[in-house]
Design an enzyme around this catalytic site. Structure first.
Site, PDB file in Angstrom:
ATOM      1  N   ARG A 147      83.745  77.676  -2.341  1.00 55.22           N
ATOM      2  CA  ARG A 147      84.075  76.722  -1.346  1.00 55.22           C
ATOM      3  C   ARG A 147      84.588  77.830   0.379  1.00 55.22           C
ATOM      4  O   ARG A 147      84.629  78.653  -0.140  1.00 55.22           O
ATOM      5  CB  ARG A 147      85.280  76.184  -1.868  1.00 55.22           C
ATOM      6  CG  ARG A 147      85.143  74.980  -1.398  1.00 55.22           C
ATOM      7  CD  ARG A 147      87.026  74.501  -1.327  1.00 55.22           C
ATOM      8  NE  ARG A 147      88.039  75.361  -0.476  1.00 55.22           N
ATOM      9  CZ  ARG A 147      89.636  75.185  -1.369  1.00 55.22           C
ATOM     10  NH1 ARG A 147      89.395  73.407  -1.241  1.00 55.22           N
ATOM     11  NH2 ARG A 147      90.308  75.651  -0.302  1.00 55.22           N
ATOM     12  N   TYR A 159      94.256  74.244   7.163  1.00 52.35           N
ATOM     13  CA  TYR A 159      95.021  74.111   5.577  1.00 52.35           C
ATOM     14  C   TYR A 159      93.116  75.117   5.617  1.00 52.35           C
ATOM     15  O   TYR A 159      92.368  74.701   6.039  1.00 52.35           O
ATOM     16  CB  TYR A 159      94.346  72.930   5.268  1.00 52.35           C
ATOM     17  CG  TYR A 159      94.263  72.791   4.282  1.00 52.35           C
ATOM     18  CD1 TYR A 159      95.038  73.255   2.496  1.00 52.35           C
ATOM     19  CD2 TYR A 159      93.092  72.636   3.767  1.00 52.35           C
ATOM     20  CE1 TYR A 159      93.856  72.898   1.827  1.00 52.35           C
ATOM     21  CE2 TYR A 159      92.293  72.265   2.654  1.00 52.35           C
ATOM     22  CZ  TYR A 159      92.488  72.873   1.511  1.00 52.35           C
ATOM     23  OH  TYR A 159      92.103  72.657   0.583  1.00 52.35           O
ATOM     24  N   ASP A 217      85.656  71.138   1.634  1.00 53.78           N
ATOM     25  CA  ASP A 217      86.681  70.201   0.854  1.00 53.78           C
ATOM     26  C   ASP A 217      87.050  69.772   2.837  1.00 53.78           C
ATOM     27  O   ASP A 217      87.607  70.431   3.798  1.00 53.78           O
ATOM     28  CB  ASP A 217      88.321  71.168  -0.219  1.00 53.78           C
ATOM     29  CG  ASP A 217      89.014  69.882  -0.371  1.00 53.78           C
ATOM     30  OD1 ASP A 217      88.540  69.019  -0.108  1.00 53.78           O
ATOM     31  OD2 ASP A 217      89.656  70.648  -0.900  1.00 53.78           O
ATOM     32  N   HIS A 219      89.498  67.383   2.480  1.00 52.47           N
ATOM     33  CA  HIS A 219      91.248  66.831   2.682  1.00 52.47           C
ATOM     34  C   HIS A 219      91.612  65.713   3.151  1.00 52.47           C
ATOM     35  O   HIS A 219      92.022  65.397   3.804  1.00 52.47           O
ATOM     36  CB  HIS A 219      91.745  68.020   2.990  1.00 52.47           C
ATOM     37  CG  HIS A 219      92.713  68.526   1.512  1.00 52.47           C
ATOM     38  ND1 HIS A 219      94.018  68.039   2.000  1.00 52.47           N
ATOM     39  CD2 HIS A 219      92.865  69.644   0.756  1.00 52.47           C
ATOM     40  CE1 HIS A 219      94.460  68.916   0.720  1.00 52.47           C
ATOM     41  NE2 HIS A 219      94.111  69.469  -0.218  1.00 52.47           N
ATOM     42  N   GLU A 243      83.721  67.583  -0.513  1.00 54.26           N
ATOM     43  CA  GLU A 243      84.751  67.221  -1.794  1.00 54.26           C
ATOM     44  C   GLU A 243      85.893  66.567  -0.744  1.00 54.26           C
ATOM     45  O   GLU A 243      86.126  66.898   0.420  1.00 54.26           O
ATOM     46  CB  GLU A 243      85.569  68.454  -1.972  1.00 54.26           C
ATOM     47  CG  GLU A 243      86.905  68.308  -3.003  1.00 54.26           C
ATOM     48  CD  GLU A 243      87.460  69.258  -3.304  1.00 54.26           C
ATOM     49  OE1 GLU A 243      87.488  70.444  -3.174  1.00 54.26           O
ATOM     50  OE2 GLU A 243      88.901  69.127  -3.516  1.00 54.26           O
ATOM     51  N   GLU A 269      91.512  64.845  -7.109  1.00 55.11           N
ATOM     52  CA  GLU A 269      92.765  66.067  -7.502  1.00 55.11           C
ATOM     53  C   GLU A 269      93.766  65.454  -7.404  1.00 55.11           C
ATOM     54  O   GLU A 269      94.910  65.964  -7.902  1.00 55.11           O
ATOM     55  CB  GLU A 269      92.253  67.579  -6.260  1.00 55.11           C
ATOM     56  CG  GLU A 269      92.933  66.839  -4.852  1.00 55.11           C
ATOM     57  CD  GLU A 269      92.611  68.126  -4.087  1.00 55.11           C
ATOM     58  OE1 GLU A 269      91.409  68.526  -4.070  1.00 55.11           O
ATOM     59  OE2 GLU A 269      93.558  68.656  -3.633  1.00 55.11           O
ATOM     60  N   ARG A 290      86.663  65.518  -9.800  1.00 55.82           N
ATOM     61  CA  ARG A 290      87.843  66.480  -9.328  1.00 55.82           C
ATOM     62  C   ARG A 290      88.986  66.326 -10.122  1.00 55.82           C
ATOM     63  O   ARG A 290      90.236  67.086  -9.629  1.00 55.82           O
ATOM     64  CB  ARG A 290      88.015  65.990  -8.239  1.00 55.82           C
ATOM     65  CG  ARG A 290      86.618  66.407  -7.087  1.00 55.82           C
ATOM     66  CD  ARG A 290      86.846  68.190  -7.320  1.00 55.82           C
ATOM     67  NE  ARG A 290      87.964  69.358  -6.994  1.00 55.82           N
ATOM     68  CZ  ARG A 290      87.987  70.189  -6.654  1.00 55.82           C
ATOM     69  NH1 ARG A 290      88.299  71.219  -7.720  1.00 55.82           N
ATOM     70  NH2 ARG A 290      88.885  70.757  -5.965  1.00 55.82           N
ATOM     71  N   GLU A 346      86.612  75.063 -10.961  1.00 61.22           N
ATOM     72  CA  GLU A 346      87.260  75.496  -9.216  1.00 61.22           C
ATOM     73  C   GLU A 346      88.275  76.501 -10.266  1.00 61.22           C
ATOM     74  O   GLU A 346      89.030  76.343 -11.482  1.00 61.22           O
ATOM     75  CB  GLU A 346      88.484  74.663  -8.929  1.00 61.22           C
ATOM     76  CG  GLU A 346      89.995  75.487  -7.062  1.00 61.22           C
ATOM     77  CD  GLU A 346      89.259  74.678  -6.796  1.00 61.22           C
ATOM     78  OE1 GLU A 346      89.859  73.029  -6.989  1.00 61.22           O
ATOM     79  OE2 GLU A 346      90.152  74.886  -5.282  1.00 61.22           O
ATOM     80  N   TRP A 409      95.932  63.562   4.603  1.00 63.18           N
ATOM     81  CA  TRP A 409      96.083  65.301   4.365  1.00 63.18           C
ATOM     82  C   TRP A 409      95.763  65.289   2.769  1.00 63.18           C
ATOM     83  O   TRP A 409      96.217  64.203   1.916  1.00 63.18           O
ATOM     84  CB  TRP A 409      97.724  66.067   5.115  1.00 63.18           C
ATOM     85  CG  TRP A 409      97.850  67.028   3.895  1.00 63.18           C
ATOM     86  CD1 TRP A 409      98.914  66.424   2.486  1.00 63.18           C
ATOM     87  CD2 TRP A 409      97.590  68.531   3.738  1.00 63.18           C
ATOM     88  NE1 TRP A 409      99.423  67.999   2.143  1.00 63.18           N
ATOM     89  CE2 TRP A 409      98.343  68.496   2.710  1.00 63.18           C
ATOM     90  CE3 TRP A 409      96.678  68.612   3.768  1.00 63.18           C
ATOM     91  CZ2 TRP A 409      98.123  69.682   2.426  1.00 63.18           C
ATOM     92  CZ3 TRP A 409      96.238  70.597   3.633  1.00 63.18           C
ATOM     93  CH2 TRP A 409      96.908  70.728   2.332  1.00 63.18           C
TER      94      TRP A 409
HETATM   95  C1  CS2 Z   1      92.695  71.867  -2.449  1.00 62.76           C
HETATM   96  C2  CS2 Z   1      93.967  72.581  -3.021  1.00 62.76           C
HETATM   97  O1  CS2 Z   1      91.733  73.089  -4.298  1.00 62.76           O
HETATM   98  C3  CS2 Z   1      91.756  72.127  -3.531  1.00 62.76           C
HETATM   99  O2  CS2 Z   1      90.558  71.653  -3.433  1.00 62.76           O
HETATM  100  O3  CS2 Z   1      92.802  70.920  -1.897  1.00 62.76           O
HETATM  101  O4  CS2 Z   1      94.775  73.452  -2.622  1.00 62.76           O
HETATM  102  C4  CS2 Z   1      94.955  71.323  -3.090  1.00 62.76           C
HETATM  103  O5  CS2 Z   1      96.034  71.562  -1.684  1.00 62.76           O
HETATM  104  C5  CS2 Z   1      96.609  71.736  -3.797  1.00 62.76           C
HETATM  105  O6  CS2 Z   1      96.345  72.366  -4.836  1.00 62.76           O
HETATM  106  C6  CS2 Z   1      97.634  70.917  -3.764  1.00 62.76           C
HETATM  107  O7  CS2 Z   1      98.204  71.295  -4.521  1.00 62.76           O
HETATM  108 MG    MG Z   2      90.368  69.771  -2.596  1.00 61.59          MG
END
Ligand code: CS2
Ligand code: MG
Length: 409
Positions: A147, A159, A217, A219, A243, A269, A290, A346, A409
């Site tokens: 990634r 981030y 990602d 996000h 993602e 996620e 995810r 991941e 976010w």
């Molecule tokens: C991220 C994570 O791994 C990922 O794809 O989106 O780092 C995410 O920010 C954290 O797990 C949030 O708890």
């Molecule tokens: Mg993520």
């Protein structure tokens, strides 16, 4: 067999973790992960005040019945706190069932469908040179899928870029949350981001060639139309997935994204139940699920959602950051071993201190993870080691636009 104790263990080796340990009258124990990044104590309280008393005296063998009882009897369904708590119970009961049977959990789920789980690692940098170095470092660790996150000119703090000043200092298990009284504030500019990211993937493809498996990602930061546009502009660079291109509370939004781009999409996620993802699956609006065992109610529902996804050729891409504890990671590794429609896992290794608290038996070699053949989940918690590290407030960052508006976010 009866459950005699359900104990909540909060520890913070390099980051906060919440673990449920279930003990039976025959001395067999099982553990489950209940870590909800940045909101850990809410789940710890939910478990110790409201769930642990309900477990005493129950037969640990009845996993499905216990899951349904906790989900339905509470009346208030779903939500990350509830589902992380139920997840911990579910995992602990599968751990016990495996130990009773003398088998690793993946054997109870149908046996191995592969030799091990292909994984992806995280590379990032402030410019292309830094990104290239970061990719090479990941390759040296054995990752073949990577990634890529990048700084963006005009955005000061972003981030996912490990080399930025706000991500340095004491590492929080290589993850953007930080120990602090308040969350860090970052800035955001979608137009700048959308202009820059395709140039990053062009640079990476030129440097590393067409073979490498690349992911990105988003996000949750784009609108559906912006996501469609970014997906389209990334098509020449053949991403394995894009993602969280847009927040997916509104599952229909993905129809718009899907109409405009063939870049594969991965979402889930932050999802807690099948209801958050069923339209995305049944309308074939995504390619990878995810969801994480820890935030999706455990092993039982994760296996079911993947069976639903299999009908549509949608594969797994389970969320495996370091805030999913070694127990949660093991739980989804067992699911990944057993299902036919595994995609990619991941994998961000935990810190040495975390590994001393959670004694894992899994292996990672040649880019493949294997949960091991240890009966149960294959992870044990060292309670003396866990007791050394007291909980400390930690938060994920968030971001604002130039005019001060809080952004997704
Ligand atoms: C991220 C994570 O791994 C990922 O794809 O989106 O780092 C995410 O920010 C954290 O797990 C949030 O708890
Ligand atoms: Mg993520």
């Amino acid at each position: 067999m009866k459950i005699t104790e359900a104990k909540v263990i909060v520890t913070s080796p390099t980051r906060n973790f919440v673990t449920l340990k279930i003990t039976t009258d025959e001395g067999i124990t099982g553990i489950g992960d209940a870590t909800l990044n940045g909101r850990e104590l809410a789940v710890a309280t939910y478990l110790s005040d409201h769930v642990a008393p309900l477990l005493i005296g129950r037969d640990p063998a009845n996993i499905e019945d216990t899951w349904q009882f906790l989900y339905r009897s509470g009346y208030w369904r779903r939500g990350p706190v509830t589902m992380a708590a139920i997840a911990a119970v579910d995992m602990a009961l599968w751990d016990i069932k495996g130990k009773v049977a003398g088998l690793p959990v993946y054997q109870l789920l149908g046996g191995a469908s592969r030799r091990g789980l292909s994984t992806y690692g995280h590379a990032s940098g402030r410019d292309l040179e830094e990104i290239f170095d970061s990719i090479r470092a990941e390759q040296e660790h054995g990752y073949t899928a990577i990634r890529v996150q990048s700084s963006v000119p005009g955005i000061t703090a972003l981030y996912g870029v490990a080399a930025q000043p706000q991500a340095s200092g004491e590492r929080y298990d290589y993850e953007p949350a930080q120990r602090a009284a308040l969350p860090a504030e970052e800035d955001w500019d979608t137009r700048a981001y959308m202009r820059h990211i395709p140039t990053v993937f062009e640079g990476v493809r030129n440097e590393f060639g067409p073979e490498m498996i690349l992911l990105h990602d988003g996000h949750h930061r784009m609108t559906p139309l912006q996501a469609a546009k970014l997906g389209k502009s990334l098509e020449p660079y053949d991403l394995f997935w894009l993602e969280d291109c847009t927040p997916a509370e509104n599952q229909e939004a993905l129809r718009l994204v899907r109409r405009h781009t063939t870049t594969p999409l991965a979402i889930g996620e932050v999802f807690n139940t099948v209801w958050d993802i069923k339209d995305l699956i049944q309308e074939q609006l995504i390619d990878y699920v995810r969801c994480a065992s820890t935030h999706f109610g455990g092993i039982s529902p994760l296996k079911k959602v993947m069976d639903l996804a299999a009908m549509y050729q949608i594969k797994s891409g389970f969320h495996g950051p370091t805030d999913v504890s070694p127990v949660g990671l093991a739980a989804q590794m067992h699911v990944g071993m057993a299902i036919h429609n595994f995609g990619l896992q991941e994998y961000m290794p935990h810190s040495e201190k975390t590994d001393a608290v959670f004694r894992q038996s899994m292996t990672f070699s040649g880019g493949l993870l294997h949960p091991s053949d240890t009966p149960g989940l294959g992870v044990e918690i060292d309670e003396d080691e866990a007791a050394k590290y007291e909980y400390a407030n930690a938060y994920l960052p968030y971001n604002r636009l130039a005019d001060g508006t809080v952004h997704d976010w």
